[in-house]
Design an enzyme around this catalytic site. Structure first.
Site, short mmCIF file in Angstrom:
data_model
loop_
_atom_site.label_atom_id
_atom_site.label_comp_id
_atom_site.label_asym_id
_atom_site.label_seq_id
_atom_site.Cartn_x
_atom_site.Cartn_y
_atom_site.Cartn_z
NE ARG A 171 -4.30 -1.44 0.28
CZ ARG A 171 -4.45 -2.53 -0.45
NH1 ARG A 171 -3.49 -2.91 -1.28
NH2 ARG A 171 -5.55 -3.26 -0.36
CD GLU A 184 -3.67 2.71 -6.64
OE1 GLU A 184 -4.65 1.96 -6.79
OE2 GLU A 184 -2.64 2.37 -6.05
CG HIS A 201 -3.36 -1.35 -6.99
ND1 HIS A 201 -3.88 -0.48 -6.06
CD2 HIS A 201 -3.21 -2.54 -6.34
CE1 HIS A 201 -4.05 -1.12 -4.91
NE2 HIS A 201 -3.65 -2.36 -5.07
#
Length: 364
Positions: A275, A303, A322
């Site tokens: 993260r 994001e 991601h």
């Protein structure tokens, strides 16, 4: 697991099996819980392909929610009126008291991902609803990407790629910092999570010398894992590669700030598939801009990552959107975990991946 208290007829991961070894697709008494599968169609085909999907629709009376482009509480509420089980992905609305009032029969929430923090509220537990998640299915996929990142940084692949794609001359592109093998490489792992353990197993198998920082890990745990337990500063100063696998907790917010990043030796590489919460992104950009260290990142503060973000232009950075967990095999494992947990719930057996109120309260 077999040999760990599972009843007879339980196979790998505690999955009920028939005498011929195939997974059970019917439940005792024929009970098929009314289940709402709130997973977009594209993801659902990945989580529940072929026989996994067959098991889901055989052991449950499933309603499939296809359109998640703008799924709202108003859309979901009527579907939950009779639901005993709710299978979720990352787009489900927050399950607060008002929405739960519309789901009087709900007894299990099974998440196809890891963190349930965005949508599970304390009210869920107050009403006696059980929660489970499939994060274990993602561990191997993410660990392999972290390993790929590790090897890429050790061999300066991002710098070579950026140079050649950017039109740099061949002779200039050859001028990269020293490259290193993973054999004997000092690798530091921050967080002995399920993914962290999968990663350290991979890098140890390739000959890395692994140190771990994790306040919850005992010396005996570290010895069993074959790693050296150290403090964070020692890990940072003594590692050529630092891989982040710590959980999102209040105390891990910006665990690596400007001071910590400055401790990394020249030529070190930072791998983050966990993260962005763990790193002060502005401090990381500043440190990377100096060209002293490299990084490989799958996670970001914002994001999608904006097209004009400075990370996109740095030659010493490897970026992915991601997607570290998104393998065919990993998605299937996540679906299998969800189906297995539903079966455990309906048959009155303990869940293997339950989320407790205490776990929810501690996650960031």
């Amino acid at each position: 697991m077999t040999g760990s208290g599972e009843p007879p007829g339980a196979g790998a991961a505690g999955r009920p099996e028939a005498p011929d070894g195939r997974p059970v697709t019917t439940l005792p008494g024929g009970h098929r819980p009314v289940t709402v599968v709130s997973v977009p169609a594209t993801l659902r085909t990945q989580f529940f392909p072929d026989r996994v999907g067959d098991r889901l629709t055989t052991v449950t009376d499933a309603t499939l929610v296809d359109d998640h482009s703008a799924l709202t509480r108003t859309d979901l509420a009527p579907l939950l009126a009779r639901a005993e089980v709710l299978v979720t992905s990352w787009s489900v609305p927050r399950l607060d008291a008002a929405l739960l009032d519309r789901a009087p029969a709900l007894r299990l929430i099974a998440h196809t991902g890891a963190s349930v923090k965005p949508f599970v509220t304390p009210e869920v537990f107050a009403r006696g609803i059980t929660v489970t998640q499939a994060g274990q299915g993602m561990a191997r996929s993410v660990a392999e990407v972290a390993l790929a990142f590790t090897l890429a940084l050790l061999h300066q692949t991002p710098r070579f790629d950026h140079a050649l794609r950017g039109g740099t001359s061949w002779s200039r592109a050859e001028q990269a910092p020293p490259r290193h093998e993973i054999l004997g490489c000092p690798v530091g792992v921050v967080g002995a999570s399920r993914t962290g353990r999968a990663y350290l197993e991979l890098v140890r198998a390739l000959g890395a010398e692994v140190s771990v920082y994790d306040p919850t890990l005992t010396a005996a745990d570290a010895a069993a894992l074959g790693v050296r337990l150290v403090g964070l500063d020692e890990l940072l100063t003594g590692s050529r590669i630092v891989a982040l696998h710590a959980p999102t907790l209040p105390e891990t917010r910006h665990l690596l700030g400007a001071r910590e990043l400055a401790l990394l030796p020249d030529g070190a590489g930072l791998v983050n598939t966990a993260r962005s919460w763990l790193v002060d992104e502005a401090a990381l950009v500043a440190e990377l801009s100096r060209g002293r260290i490299d990084a490989a990142l799958d996670v970001f503060d914002e994001e999608p990552l904006p097209t004009g973000h400075p990370l996109r232009a740095l030659p010493n950075v490897l970026l992915t959107p991601h997607q570290a967990a998104g393998t065919v095999q990993g998605r299937r494992r996540q679906g299998e975990i969800v189906v297995d947990e539903i079966i455990r719930h309906v048959t009155g057996r303990p869940l293997a991946h339950a989320v407790t109120p205490e776990m929810l309260a501690r996650t960031g």
